[in-house]
Motif scaffolding. Structure first.
Motif, PDB file in Angstrom:
ATOM      1  N   HIS A 121      12.889  29.629  28.139  1.00 50.25           N
ATOM      2  CA  HIS A 121      13.939  29.672  27.125  1.00 50.25           C
ATOM      3  C   HIS A 121      13.936  28.400  26.272  1.00 50.25           C
ATOM      4  O   HIS A 121      14.097  28.470  25.050  1.00 50.25           O
ATOM      5  N   THR A 122      13.744  27.265  26.907  1.00 46.81           N
ATOM      6  CA  THR A 122      13.851  25.992  26.187  1.00 46.81           C
ATOM      7  C   THR A 122      12.535  25.545  25.555  1.00 46.81           C
ATOM      8  O   THR A 122      12.555  24.823  24.553  1.00 46.81           O
ATOM      9  N   ALA A 164      18.484  35.150  27.961  1.00 46.39           N
ATOM     10  CA  ALA A 164      18.399  35.328  26.507  1.00 46.39           C
ATOM     11  C   ALA A 164      17.106  36.078  26.195  1.00 46.39           C
ATOM     12  O   ALA A 164      16.878  37.162  26.711  1.00 46.39           O
ATOM     13  N   TYR A 222      14.458  29.319  32.647  1.00 48.00           N
ATOM     14  CA  TYR A 222      15.060  28.235  31.867  1.00 48.00           C
ATOM     15  C   TYR A 222      14.017  27.559  30.977  1.00 48.00           C
ATOM     16  O   TYR A 222      14.251  27.337  29.778  1.00 48.00           O
ATOM     17  N   ALA A 269      14.052  35.084  27.006  1.00 50.53           N
ATOM     18  CA  ALA A 269      12.980  34.634  27.891  1.00 50.53           C
ATOM     19  C   ALA A 269      13.026  35.368  29.220  1.00 50.53           C
ATOM     20  O   ALA A 269      14.083  35.802  29.684  1.00 50.53           O
TER      21      ALA A 269
END
Length: 270
Positions: free
Chosen positions: A102-103, A54, A99, A56
């Motif tokens: 992104h989070t 996405a 990951y 990131a």
């Protein structure tokens, strides 16, 4: 179970965000760099694997030329859960970093203190980053710091703060000033008061012994991280005392202004 293994288990279980099996890597790329700063007599090379999830980007440095050509093909379009079990450690680290970027991006809400880097030459930006990193150490003048992952600007900045250093790198060799670079970090750590360690240790399997040493001896462990910049803040309070996180794009990619993100154990992620 190590903190790293526990973090992986939480990510796989979707405890820190969306199910990683439902998220796919859109772009995989490598960045290769050769540098000799103006006024310096020696140079070095870098190679970094980066994965785009996405908005990131997660990254892991590798030894130049060590990453197989098929690694990029393995990553593109693959789901994050599968890449967390990839046979190549750098792919696993980059996937985890993507990951977590992104989070939980580097924001004040997630414990980050953003420090601007000025525009300038590669050496000027390197020295600015070194100041941001070394300021995370809390040591009296005369203390000795083990520097794992030799960066001449960091050694220079430590000296300007009245701190001694022991340079360490798996490649060995000498520093810009002819100092011998030791290869065995743990052997050298016993004689040092604190550890200043590259995030690249995540990708080559040498991070955990250094973290354990810091815990066992109550020493400061400060990480400077282009590799795993979103991973390492999760170890604050678990052997890591501070992190200077530098996600892609890195300071050496252009002459414009940049930013690094600092975390301390008292205010970082858990």
């Amino acid at each position: 179970m190590t903190p790293y293994t526990a973090l992986l288990d939480r990510v796989r279980a979707g405890a820190l965000g969306p199910d990683p099996a439902a998220l796919r890597i859109a772009v995989a790329f490598t960045t290769r760099q050769a540098v000799r700063h103006d006024g310096r007599g020696t140079g070095y090379r870098n190679e970094v694997l980066s994965l785009r999830l996405a908005g990131a980007v997660g990254s892991c440095a590798v030894e130049p030329g060590a990453l197989p050509e098929h690694a990029l093909d393995d990553c593109v379009g693959a789901d994050v859960a599968g890449l967390l079990d990839h046979p190549l450690e750098p792919v696993r680290v980059a996937a985890l970093d993507a990951y977590l970027m992104h989070t939980a991006p580097h924001t004040p809400a997630n414990g980050a203190e953003s420090v601007p880097l000025p525009s300038g030459t590669s050496l000027e930006k390197s020295r600015a980053r070194a100041r941001a990193v070394v300021e995370l150490l809390d040591l009296p003048a005369g203390a000795t710091v083990l520097v794992v992952g030799v960066v001449n600007s960091l050694l220079e900045e430590l000296g300007s703060c009245g701190l001694g250093h022991v340079p360490c790198d798996l490649k060995g060799g000498t520093t810009e000033w002819g100092e011998p670079v030791v290869r065995d970090a743990l052997a050298a750590a016993d004689g040092c008061d604190a550890l200043l360690v590259s995030g690249m240790t995540l990708g080559n399997g040498t991070f955990e012994p250094l973290r354990e040493h810091a815990v066992r001896h109550g020493k400061q462990l400060v990480m400077f991280a282009q590799t795993g910049s979103a991973v390492l803040p999760h170890f604050l309070g678990h052997g890591v005392s501070a992190v200077c996180a530098e996600p892609y794009p890195f300071f050496w990619l252009d002459g414009g202004p940049g930013v690094v993100h600092r975390y301390r154990a008292t205010g970082g992620r858990r």
